[in-house]
Enzyme design. Sequence first.
Site, PDB file in Angstrom:
ATOM      1  N   GLY A  57     -58.875  41.495  41.578  1.00 24.52           N
ATOM      2  CA  GLY A  57     -58.489  41.314  42.981  1.00 24.52           C
ATOM      3  C   GLY A  57     -58.274  39.908  43.507  1.00 24.52           C
ATOM      4  O   GLY A  57     -57.800  39.767  44.632  1.00 24.52           O
ATOM      5  N   GLY A  77     -56.156  37.570  42.556  1.00 25.95           N
ATOM      6  CA  GLY A  77     -54.848  36.965  42.253  1.00 25.95           C
ATOM      7  C   GLY A  77     -54.004  36.662  43.482  1.00 25.95           C
ATOM      8  O   GLY A  77     -54.096  37.350  44.498  1.00 25.95           O
ATOM      9  N   CYS A 110     -51.785  39.542  44.236  1.00 23.94           N
ATOM     10  CA  CYS A 110     -52.462  40.806  43.985  1.00 23.94           C
ATOM     11  C   CYS A 110     -52.821  41.450  45.316  1.00 23.94           C
ATOM     12  O   CYS A 110     -53.237  40.762  46.245  1.00 23.94           O
ATOM     13  CB  CYS A 110     -53.731  40.476  43.206  1.00 23.94           C
TER      14      CYS A 110
END
Length: 349
Positions: free
Chosen positions: A182, A184, A187
């Site tokens: 999570g 990123g 993301c």
Amino acid sequence: MRIEEDVKLDFKDVLIRPKRSTLASRKEVDIKREYKFKWSGKTYTGVPIIAANMDGVGTMDMARAFAAQGDGLTAALHKHYDLDTLVKYYENEGNANVWYSMGVSSADEEKLNAFLKTPAATKLDKVCIDVANGYSEVFADFLKKMRDKLPEATIMAGNVVTGEMVEELILCGADIVKVGIGPGSVCTTRRMTGVGYPQLSAIIECADAAHGLSGLVCSDGGCTVPGDLSKAFGAGADFVMLGGMLAGHDTAEASVIEENGKKYITFYGMSSSTAMNKHSGGVAEYRASEGKTVKIPYKGELAHTLQDIRGGIRSACTYVGAKSLKELSKRTTFVRVTQQINNVFGEAS
Ligand code: 5GP
């Protein structure tokens, strides 16, 4: 239902406290690391930064640029190069700066099997096996199978964020476990699913678990400035993987868009609808896109960014009196902060 009350921290929640130091200059700092991998038995010496296996980042041009730097930077090639292109790369340019990346689908396995039948097979020394959610039994079983198939390859596997799963993956054959769910830059997993783990705490807990078994961890995602890499290494990461920070350069193998005299490059998550439309013929009905597509300013030559990153890490080591990157985590004390104000003025554009 249970609530874990311990505070979990992200890069933005801490700063590294300066310490008395005998170092006269950041030039004295050695930011290479040396590792011997648990399962492959191979050794690595270099600056332990890995380009993420994403379109525009884990490219062959990135690996070439890294090779030109000559200090052991590596790129995890994205999964969408076709077999011929991969074989040619390994045959002509060798394996020093690249990881062969794969998922766990039958297509991934067939491609690997085909690769292993080519003369390039002898050069396959580093493999990155990753899925968005490394917690499934299917993934652990696949990893065991790959460890049996490739006993001499260094295998990096992930992604997970908790100690018990790091241990499991190491026992299944991973030399390095990739940590991050999570964080990123492109993301949207946390938004779409509510699942995730603050990256700094994930590194601290996972590194502790891995090191106890002579394994290593690679912090994957969430670094936005060079200081975040220092925090990741300070927290115990053995490698750091970068997506967004390395995106948008001359190594992207993507076209540069010009708008109103400014240059941009499109960058997207590998689970975004852009990636799924490009590589899998659309977003499957049962899943939602967990990545976004952004237009980022074109950054030109990669070398400048690398110089900034290396300089930042060297300087962090100097501030805490670490003569080498290896010493950084031992000399790191994090201080918790409520808000980081770096400068009053924005950057001149
Ligand atoms: P960054 O350095 O850009 O913050 O993070 C890079 C990492 O983000 C990648 O190595 C990968 O683990 C993760 N990532 C890349 N694309 C996606 C995506 O579409 N969805 C999610 N959830 N993570 C992604």
